[in-house]
Design an enzyme around this catalytic site. Structure first.
Site, PDB file in Angstrom:
ATOM      1  N   LYS A  22       0.858  -1.198   0.000  1.00 43.29           N
ATOM      2  CA  LYS A  22       0.000   0.000   0.000  1.00 43.29           C
ATOM      3  C   LYS A  22       0.893   1.246   0.000  1.00 43.29           C
ATOM      4  CE  LYS A  22      -1.628   1.582   4.116  1.00 43.29           C
ATOM      5  NZ  LYS A  22      -1.346   2.979   4.441  1.00 43.29           N
ATOM      6  N   ASN A  23       1.925   1.252   0.822  1.00 47.16           N
ATOM      7  CA  ASN A  23       2.726   2.478   1.015  1.00 47.16           C
ATOM      8  C   ASN A  23       3.751   2.727  -0.081  1.00 47.16           C
ATOM      9  OD1 ASN A  23       1.183   2.924   3.204  1.00 47.16           O
ATOM     10  ND2 ASN A  23       2.764   2.501   4.731  1.00 47.16           N
ATOM     11  N   ARG A  92      -4.405  10.381   4.367  1.00 43.06           N
ATOM     12  CA  ARG A  92      -3.435  11.467   4.468  1.00 43.06           C
ATOM     13  C   ARG A  92      -2.430  11.476   3.328  1.00 43.06           C
ATOM     14  NH1 ARG A  92      -6.163  11.657   8.222  1.00 43.06           N
ATOM     15  NH2 ARG A  92      -6.162   9.420   8.281  1.00 43.06           N
ATOM     16  N   CYS A 116      -5.225  12.382  12.534  1.00 42.94           N
ATOM     17  CA  CYS A 116      -5.881  11.072  12.622  1.00 42.94           C
ATOM     18  C   CYS A 116      -5.597  10.535  14.019  1.00 42.94           C
ATOM     19  CB  CYS A 116      -5.334  10.136  11.548  1.00 42.94           C
ATOM     20  SG  CYS A 116      -3.651   9.655  11.859  1.00 42.94           S
ATOM     21  N   ARG A 121      -0.328  14.738  12.182  1.00 44.47           N
ATOM     22  CA  ARG A 121       0.057  14.545  10.770  1.00 44.47           C
ATOM     23  C   ARG A 121       0.290  15.881  10.041  1.00 44.47           C
ATOM     24  NH1 ARG A 121      -1.250   9.136   9.683  1.00 44.47           N
ATOM     25  NH2 ARG A 121       0.461   9.172   8.198  1.00 44.47           N
ATOM     26  N   LYS A 161      13.766  17.063   9.328  1.00 44.86           N
ATOM     27  CA  LYS A 161      13.434  15.825  10.090  1.00 44.86           C
ATOM     28  C   LYS A 161      13.175  14.754   9.042  1.00 44.86           C
ATOM     29  CE  LYS A 161       9.785  14.190  13.182  1.00 44.86           C
ATOM     30  NZ  LYS A 161       8.604  14.556  13.953  1.00 44.86           N
ATOM     31  N   SER A 163      11.254  12.393   7.013  1.00 41.85           N
ATOM     32  CA  SER A 163       9.817  12.235   6.751  1.00 41.85           C
ATOM     33  C   SER A 163       9.625  11.429   5.473  1.00 41.85           C
ATOM     34  CB  SER A 163       9.157  13.622   6.586  1.00 41.85           C
ATOM     35  OG  SER A 163       7.934  13.494   5.865  1.00 41.85           O
ATOM     36  N   VAL A 164       8.900  10.319   5.574  1.00 43.32           N
ATOM     37  CA  VAL A 164       8.639   9.475   4.398  1.00 43.32           C
ATOM     38  C   VAL A 164       7.874  10.282   3.351  1.00 43.32           C
ATOM     39  CG1 VAL A 164       7.345   7.449   3.592  1.00 43.32           C
ATOM     40  CG2 VAL A 164       8.689   7.320   5.709  1.00 43.32           C
ATOM     41  N   ASP A 305       4.953   0.988  12.103  1.00 45.74           N
ATOM     42  CA  ASP A 305       3.732   0.312  11.630  1.00 45.74           C
ATOM     43  C   ASP A 305       3.617  -1.122  12.131  1.00 45.74           C
ATOM     44  OD1 ASP A 305       3.709   1.933   8.366  1.00 45.74           O
ATOM     45  OD2 ASP A 305       3.188   2.621  10.371  1.00 45.74           O
ATOM     46  N   ILE A 327       8.213   7.723  16.550  1.00 53.18           N
ATOM     47  CA  ILE A 327       7.826   8.343  15.275  1.00 53.18           C
ATOM     48  C   ILE A 327       6.562   9.178  15.425  1.00 53.18           C
ATOM     49  CG2 ILE A 327       7.184   7.914  12.859  1.00 53.18           C
ATOM     50  CD1 ILE A 327      10.069   7.115  13.357  1.00 53.18           C
ATOM     51  N   ARG A 397      -8.451  -0.435   5.158  1.00 44.70           N
ATOM     52  CA  ARG A 397      -7.627   0.558   4.456  1.00 44.70           C
ATOM     53  C   ARG A 397      -6.327  -0.055   3.975  1.00 44.70           C
ATOM     54  NH1 ARG A 397      -6.330   5.667   7.646  1.00 44.70           N
ATOM     55  NH2 ARG A 397      -5.041   5.790   5.775  1.00 44.70           N
TER      56      ARG A 397
HETATM   57  C1  EPZ Z   1       4.283   7.198   6.175  1.00 47.62           C
HETATM   58  O1  EPZ Z   1       3.505   8.232   6.763  1.00 47.62           O
HETATM   59  C2  EPZ Z   1       3.396   5.964   6.140  1.00 47.62           C
HETATM   60  N1  EPZ Z   1       2.225   6.216   5.300  1.00 47.62           N
HETATM   61  C3  EPZ Z   1       2.943   5.598   7.558  1.00 47.62           C
HETATM   62  O2  EPZ Z   1       2.195   4.395   7.468  1.00 47.62           O
HETATM   63  C4  EPZ Z   1       4.184   5.319   8.389  1.00 47.62           C
HETATM   64  O3  EPZ Z   1       3.789   5.051   9.718  1.00 47.62           O
HETATM   65  C5  EPZ Z   1       5.096   6.563   8.367  1.00 47.62           C
HETATM   66  O4  EPZ Z   1       5.428   6.898   6.989  1.00 47.62           O
HETATM   67  C6  EPZ Z   1       6.400   6.332   9.114  1.00 47.62           C
HETATM   68  O5  EPZ Z   1       7.073   5.258   8.571  1.00 47.62           O
HETATM   69  C7  EPZ Z   1       2.361   6.071   3.966  1.00 47.62           C
HETATM   70  O6  EPZ Z   1       3.417   5.770   3.462  1.00 47.62           O
HETATM   71  C8  EPZ Z   1       1.132   6.324   3.162  1.00 47.62           C
HETATM   72  P1  EPZ Z   1       6.345  10.705   8.079  1.00 47.62           P
HETATM   73  P2  EPZ Z   1       4.030   9.768   6.714  1.00 47.62           P
HETATM   74  O7  EPZ Z   1       6.201  11.910   7.233  1.00 47.62           O
HETATM   75  O8  EPZ Z   1       4.709  10.015   5.424  1.00 47.62           O
HETATM   76  C9  EPZ Z   1       6.105  14.085  11.404  1.00 47.62           C
HETATM   77  C10 EPZ Z   1       0.348   3.010   7.787  1.00 47.62           C
HETATM   78  O9  EPZ Z   1      -0.029   2.452   8.823  1.00 47.62           O
HETATM   79  N2  EPZ Z   1       5.982  15.004  10.270  1.00 47.62           N
HETATM   80  O10 EPZ Z   1       7.596   9.881   7.960  1.00 47.62           O
HETATM   81  O11 EPZ Z   1       2.924  10.644   7.107  1.00 47.62           O
HETATM   82  C11 EPZ Z   1       4.896  13.150  11.520  1.00 47.62           C
HETATM   83  O12 EPZ Z   1       3.856  13.765  12.243  1.00 47.62           O
HETATM   84  C12 EPZ Z   1       0.793   4.449   7.828  1.00 47.62           C
HETATM   85  O13 EPZ Z   1       0.444   2.452   6.668  1.00 47.62           O
HETATM   86  C13 EPZ Z   1       6.038  16.369  10.521  1.00 47.62           C
HETATM   87  O14 EPZ Z   1       6.186  16.802  11.666  1.00 47.62           O
HETATM   88  O15 EPZ Z   1       5.113   9.735   7.884  1.00 47.62           O
HETATM   89  C14 EPZ Z   1       5.470  11.961  12.255  1.00 47.62           C
HETATM   90  O16 EPZ Z   1       5.518  12.248  13.640  1.00 47.62           O
HETATM   91  C15 EPZ Z   1       0.549   5.079   9.183  1.00 47.62           C
HETATM   92  N3  EPZ Z   1       5.921  17.243   9.475  1.00 47.62           N
HETATM   93  C16 EPZ Z   1       6.901  11.881  11.715  1.00 47.62           C
HETATM   94  O17 EPZ Z   1       7.188  13.185  11.176  1.00 47.62           O
HETATM   95  C17 EPZ Z   1       5.761  16.806   8.179  1.00 47.62           C
HETATM   96  O18 EPZ Z   1       5.684  17.649   7.258  1.00 47.62           O
HETATM   97  C18 EPZ Z   1       7.076  10.855  10.600  1.00 47.62           C
HETATM   98  O19 EPZ Z   1       6.109  11.145   9.611  1.00 47.62           O
HETATM   99  C19 EPZ Z   1       5.693  15.406   7.943  1.00 47.62           C
HETATM  100  C20 EPZ Z   1       5.826  14.526   9.002  1.00 47.62           C
END
Ligand code: EPZ
Length: 417
Positions: A22-23, A92, A116, A121, A161, A163-164, A305, A327, A397
């Protein structure tokens, strides 16, 4: 609203074929917006988030035809650059269309994803980085109004930071920027590598220049391609934990074991017997489960995850374990439900103390987010009696045919309306 009934206890035995990721599928689908040619994608999981992303692309003017786990997407006539709240709020990852729309049209109006269960997020890292490619944006009534009057201009950007999503958004956007972009402090999840492989197959010019830095030379044209999406490593990890927690014996197939090496090492440490083949992991659970401490971290660390799932397993360990969720700020929503099943888990901020030697009791339960809902199923599989899990739309989902896959290996589970 549908719910799942689980009649435990079940030892899982047999083989499970892992679906597409999915991701990985979500950013790849968003990236198809860059193209004006047909794109054929294979091995997509038929889960809600994929349907939602497809609907979002169709609302932008993409023509999409599904054929089971494959689809053809035609963006030749795709003209719109408005992504509505109604579609982005439930998924998201909708924010991932912002980068490609700006790259293609130089403007976009995309709904902020909103929070969420697991956290607020925010998308500040996405927006700060895009502004370094020449994007001007303002937030008006929950929408990002973004414009790049002179188009996207390549630049050197270091993410504040890891961020995926921000890494994915910027790699896609920079692929069509003028000139060279270097992104550093990138997330390096396998799904990001899969996105880069997809973009390079289309003709984009992207090269990893160090562990967390990538160099991108903007292009303006890409070609028609067929691409097979990678396997879902979180689904694979979930079923490995299912085998460990039921002291079962499962062959998890259609995967690349080295991509889940951290999970395999953790499960071996906890006492599971694991044999690895080219595209398969064979796990034999052990009645004696050893405790261990877990800290979630960006790849290649332990994935957030899988945190809810491993927590269920550690409830059955010989001693207390400590889990640190580094995270997301609120990813312990499953704790209250597990405690209602007899677990003894105490949380303080982002740390959970997990008491061992727990025998779960069947209960009526409430799913709160995608991975929390699957952790309730794992707990229910270990205990005698009927557990009922409500709000399983969270589950749908991200887990393709979960009841079918579990039933095939001995779980007594059914979906009821
Ligand atoms: C991706 O979410 C995944 N979703 C998430 O999987 C996964 O948990 C997460 O990466 C971490 O591995 C998809 O790929 C669709 P991040 P993402 O940006 O991109 C903060 C699932 O269960 N942050 O790496 O949203 C954020 O709040 C889902 O499949 C900011 O502060 O994750 C978090 O605390 C859940 N500002 C941390 O960074 C930003 O602009 C990591 O978020 C972006 C993120």
């Amino acid at each position: 609203m549908q719910k799942l009934e689980v009649f435990g206890a079940n030892k899982l035995k047999g083989q499970i074929k892992i679906s597409g990721s999915k991701n990985a599928s979500l950013p790849i689908l968003a990236a198809t917006l860059l193209s004006r040619k047909k794109i054929y994608l294979k091995n997509l999981p038929r889960v809600k988030d994929i349907e939602t992303m497809a609907s979002l692309l169709q609302s932008l003017g993409s023509k999409i035809k599904f054929n089971q786990n494959n689809l053809v997407i035609d963006n030749i006539k795709q003209r719109k650059s408005f992504a509505p709240y109604s579609l982005v709020k439930t998924m998201r990852a909708g924010i991932l269309v912002l980068g490609p729309l700006l790259a293609k049209f130089g403007k976009a109006k995309v709904s902020l994803p909103g929070g969420c269960a697991i956290g607020t997020r925010p998308v500040d890292i996405h927006l700060d980085a895009l502004s370094k490619l020449g994007v001007k944006y303002k937030i008006v009534q929950g929408y990002v109004h973004a414009i790049a009057a002179k188009g996207l201009i390549g630049n050197k950007i270091r993410f504040s930071k890891i961020s995926v999503g921000a890494t994915e958004n910027l790699i896609i956007a920079a692929s069509f920027a003028k000139g060279t972009t270097v992104l550093s402090n990138c997330a390096i999840e396998p799904e990001i590598k899969d996105l880069v492989n997809f973009l390079k197959n289309m003709g984009c010019n992207i090269k990893w220049i160090s562990k967390r830095s990538v160099k991108i030379e903007g292009v303006s044209e890409v070609k028609e391609i067929t691409y097979q999406v990678m396997f879902d490593r979180i689904e694979a990890g979930t079923y490995l934990v299912a085998a460990a927690v039921t002291a079962g014996n499962l062959k998890i197939k259609h995967i690349i074991p080295k991509i889940i090496q951290t999970e395999i090492n953790t499960l071996k440490k906890i006492g599971a017997k694991i044999n690895v083949k080219k595209d398969e992991v064979h796990i034999i659970g052990n009645k004696k489960i050893k405790n261990t401490n877990i800290k979630t971290a960006p790849y290649p660390g332990f994935p957030t995850d899988l945190q809810a799932q491993i927590m269920v397993l550690l409830c059955k360990a010989n001693k207390q374990s400590v889990i640190k969720e580094d995270i997301f700020e609120n990813r312990f929503m499953h704790v209250a439900e597990l405690n209602r099943m007899g677990a003894k888990i105490s949380t303080n901020g982002n740390t959970a103390k997990v008491t061992g030697n727990i025998n779960f009791a069947a209960a009526e339960l409430m799913a709160t987010d995608l991975r929390a809902s699957v952790s309730l199923i794992l707990a229910a599989l270990t205990t005698k009696g009927k557990s009922v899990i409500n709000r399983i739309y969270h589950l749908d989902r991200g887990y393709e045919n979960i009841e079918k896959k579990l039933k095939k290996v001995g779980a007594k589970i059914r979906r009821v309306n």
